[in-house]
Write a protein that holds these residues in place. Structure first.
Motif, mmCIF file in Angstrom:
data_model
loop_
_atom_site.group_PDB
_atom_site.id
_atom_site.type_symbol
_atom_site.label_atom_id
_atom_site.label_comp_id
_atom_site.label_asym_id
_atom_site.label_seq_id
_atom_site.Cartn_x
_atom_site.Cartn_y
_atom_site.Cartn_z
ATOM 1 N N LEU A 29 31.346 36.141 49.129
ATOM 2 C CA LEU A 29 30.775 34.926 48.560
ATOM 3 C C LEU A 29 31.418 34.580 47.225
ATOM 4 N N GLU A 30 31.652 35.596 46.410
ATOM 5 C CA GLU A 30 32.298 35.359 45.125
ATOM 6 C C GLU A 30 33.712 34.825 45.307
ATOM 7 N N ALA A 31 34.438 35.389 46.283
ATOM 8 C CA ALA A 31 35.791 34.903 46.568
ATOM 9 C C ALA A 31 35.750 33.452 47.029
ATOM 10 N N ALA A 32 34.740 33.089 47.833
ATOM 11 C CA ALA A 32 34.604 31.711 48.299
ATOM 12 C C ALA A 32 34.351 30.774 47.131
ATOM 13 N N ARG A 33 33.500 31.189 46.205
ATOM 14 C CA ARG A 33 33.219 30.347 45.036
ATOM 15 C C ARG A 33 34.464 30.139 44.191
ATOM 16 N N ILE A 34 35.218 31.215 43.999
ATOM 17 C CA ILE A 34 36.446 31.111 43.207
ATOM 18 C C ILE A 34 37.443 30.189 43.901
ATOM 19 N N GLY A 35 37.520 30.303 45.229
ATOM 20 C CA GLY A 35 38.431 29.439 45.971
ATOM 21 C C GLY A 35 38.084 27.975 45.792
ATOM 22 N N VAL A 36 36.788 27.661 45.799
ATOM 23 C CA VAL A 36 36.360 26.276 45.593
ATOM 24 C C VAL A 36 36.704 25.818 44.177
ATOM 25 N N GLU A 37 36.427 26.678 43.196
ATOM 26 C CA GLU A 37 36.683 26.317 41.804
ATOM 27 C C GLU A 37 38.173 26.107 41.537
ATOM 28 N N GLN A 38 39.000 26.955 42.147
ATOM 29 C CA GLN A 38 40.443 26.864 41.916
ATOM 30 C C GLN A 38 41.114 25.843 42.828
ATOM 31 N N GLY A 39 40.372 25.352 43.820
ATOM 32 C CA GLY A 39 40.915 24.322 44.694
ATOM 33 C C GLY A 39 42.021 24.805 45.601
ATOM 34 N N GLY A 40 42.024 26.068 45.958
ATOM 35 C CA GLY A 40 43.079 26.573 46.827
ATOM 36 C C GLY A 40 42.778 27.973 47.317
ATOM 37 N N GLU A 41 43.800 28.643 47.801
ATOM 38 C CA GLU A 41 43.627 29.975 48.351
ATOM 39 C C GLU A 41 43.511 31.009 47.237
ATOM 40 N N VAL A 42 42.756 32.053 47.513
ATOM 41 C CA VAL A 42 42.622 33.155 46.569
ATOM 42 C C VAL A 42 42.903 34.459 47.295
ATOM 43 N N VAL A 43 43.407 35.419 46.552
ATOM 44 C CA VAL A 43 43.606 36.764 47.090
ATOM 45 C C VAL A 43 42.321 37.537 46.855
ATOM 46 N N SER A 44 41.720 38.026 47.904
ATOM 47 C CA SER A 44 40.436 38.706 47.774
ATOM 48 C C SER A 44 40.438 39.975 48.608
ATOM 49 N N GLY A 45 39.368 40.748 48.432
ATOM 50 C CA GLY A 45 39.229 41.981 49.188
ATOM 51 C C GLY A 45 39.263 43.189 48.275
ATOM 52 N N THR A 46 39.185 44.363 48.869
ATOM 53 C CA THR A 46 39.189 45.629 48.140
ATOM 54 C C THR A 46 40.432 46.426 48.503
ATOM 55 N N VAL A 47 41.155 46.893 47.499
ATOM 56 C CA VAL A 47 42.342 47.731 47.704
ATOM 57 C C VAL A 47 42.098 49.071 47.031
ATOM 58 N N ARG A 48 42.357 50.147 47.756
ATOM 59 C CA ARG A 48 42.171 51.494 47.223
ATOM 60 C C ARG A 48 43.517 52.041 46.759
ATOM 61 N N LEU A 49 43.575 52.449 45.497
ATOM 62 C CA LEU A 49 44.829 52.898 44.897
ATOM 63 C C LEU A 49 44.647 54.292 44.322
ATOM 64 N N THR A 50 45.596 55.168 44.585
ATOM 65 C CA THR A 50 45.539 56.531 44.059
ATOM 66 C C THR A 50 46.798 56.841 43.255
ATOM 67 N N CYS A 51 46.620 57.617 42.190
ATOM 68 C CA CYS A 51 47.750 58.063 41.361
ATOM 69 C C CYS A 51 47.276 59.259 40.548
ATOM 70 N N THR A 52 48.173 59.872 39.816
ATOM 71 C CA THR A 52 47.777 60.964 38.929
ATOM 72 C C THR A 52 47.126 60.382 37.681
ATOM 73 N N ASP A 53 46.378 61.214 36.967
ATOM 74 C CA ASP A 53 45.707 60.703 35.770
ATOM 75 C C ASP A 53 46.704 60.301 34.687
ATOM 76 N N SER A 54 47.855 60.988 34.612
ATOM 77 C CA SER A 54 48.846 60.634 33.606
ATOM 78 C C SER A 54 49.483 59.279 33.911
ATOM 79 N N VAL A 55 49.776 59.015 35.181
ATOM 80 C CA VAL A 55 50.331 57.715 35.568
ATOM 81 C C VAL A 55 49.288 56.615 35.344
ATOM 82 N N LEU A 56 48.036 56.912 35.654
ATOM 83 C CA LEU A 56 46.969 55.937 35.428
ATOM 84 C C LEU A 56 46.897 55.546 33.956
ATOM 85 N N GLN A 57 46.860 56.543 33.089
ATOM 86 C CA GLN A 57 46.662 56.295 31.667
ATOM 87 C C GLN A 57 47.867 55.615 31.030
#
Length: 315
Positions: free
Chosen positions: A105-133
């Motif tokens: 629903l939030e992605a739909a609202r943003i799409g309406v506000e921006q007047g176009g397509e939006v990139v939405s969804g959940t992406v899971r990302l893993t890395c080491t803590d040193s690379v993260l920081q």
């Protein structure tokens, strides 16, 4: 699939209705979105009072609604304990569906506000803590504000199996040879140097590495390049401190407790880390951006992958 405006809302509605219909077929109760919102609020809040604040209703309304819903479903959704309301496995599963609905629903609202397509969804990302920081957080700060409908789940791990087990969609890994079943991009060479904190250097001479107090990875990282180098170059050295994290090793060095071989992206003289020589020749590695082949069909994963490829830098 990326959908904008009312088309996105229609696709979301069809998806959540399909789930509800399957659930209703086994319970004979017509579960609706307010029911899911109620469950999600109580799972998030953990108590009637916090759930009431999230829903902007009074506590008695939440209590009566939960009792009514449990009676209609014919099974409990929460267990009352001294620590609050604990969700059953059914409530947890329904809360996850509600959270996806909320994001859609939030992605739909943003799409309406921006007047176009939006990139939405959940992406899971893993890395080491040193690379993260040191690398990932600065990169995310540069481009994530441009994707308000994109949600990231971040985990720190040294394990390639995260991708293989499908626990993650994207991984950032330090390696010379990434697994052949993954696809990815080499983001650049990473070198290592022996470093010490300024306070440690004031206490002694940096000329004799073998006589220094060493900090090193523990057995959790047995094949780390710095471990191989130390065994080859300083076979008699026994580290005084062992850690399962390069970020923790860096902090011990910064605190003046000893010396360690650190990756170049963690070495910052402005923060009191002083290199004691040139990079360790023959023990360099590379930073790889990796994903599974099946993830290349997901717009959210491809977008994050490309942005990381453009924004991750340390030189």
């Amino acid at each position: 699939m990326l959908i904008a405006g009312r088309h996105y809302r229609l696709a979301f509605t069809q998806s959540i209705l399909a789930f509800i219909q399957v659930f209703n077929a086994s319970t004979h109760y017509r579960l609706d979105y307010p029911d899911l919102s109620l469950i999600l609020a109580l799972v998030r809040g953990g108590s009637l009072a916090r759930a009431a604040r999230l829903l902007q209703v009074d506590v008695s309304t939440v209590f009566r609604s939960v009792r009514r819903l449990e009676a209609a479903l014919g099974q409990p959704l929460f267990e009352k304990s001294r620590s609050g309301y604990l969700p059953t496995s059914l409530a947890q599963a329904l809360a996850e569906q509600a959270e996806r609905a909320e994001q859609a629903l939030e992605a739909a609202r943003i799409g309406v506000e921006q007047g176009g397509e939006v990139v939405s969804g959940t992406v899971r990302l893993t890395c080491t803590d040193s690379v993260l920081q040191a690398l990932l957080l600065p990169a995310l700060a540069r481009f994530m504000p441009d994707y308000p409908a994109l949600t990231l789940e971040l985990s720190t791990s040294n394990d390639f199996a995260n991708l293989s087990r499908r626990d993650a969609d994207i991984a950032l890994r330090l390696t010379r040879t990434p697994p052949e079943h993954l696809v990815g991009r080499n983001l650049g060479r990473v070198t290592y140097r022996v470093c010490a904190g300024t306070t440690y250097l004031r206490a002694g001479s940096p000329d004799d590495l073998a006589s220094m107090t060493w900090i090193a990875p523990d057995d959790f990282l047995p094949d780390h390049p710095t471990v191989a180098w130390r065994r080859q170059s300083l076979p008699g050295v026994v580290p005084a401190y062992r850690c399962n994290s390069m970020l923790s090793i860096t902090e011990l060095v910064r605190a003046g407790l000893g010396v360690a071989a650190l990756p170049d992206f963690l070495i910052d003289e402005r923060q009191g880390l002083m290199p004691l020589g040139e990079p360790l020749e023959g023990y360099d590695t590379a930073l790889w951006l990796l994903t599974r082949p099946d993830c290349r069909a997901l717009r959210s994963v491809v977008t994050l992958f490309d942005e990381l490829g453009r924004n991750l830098r340390w030189r």
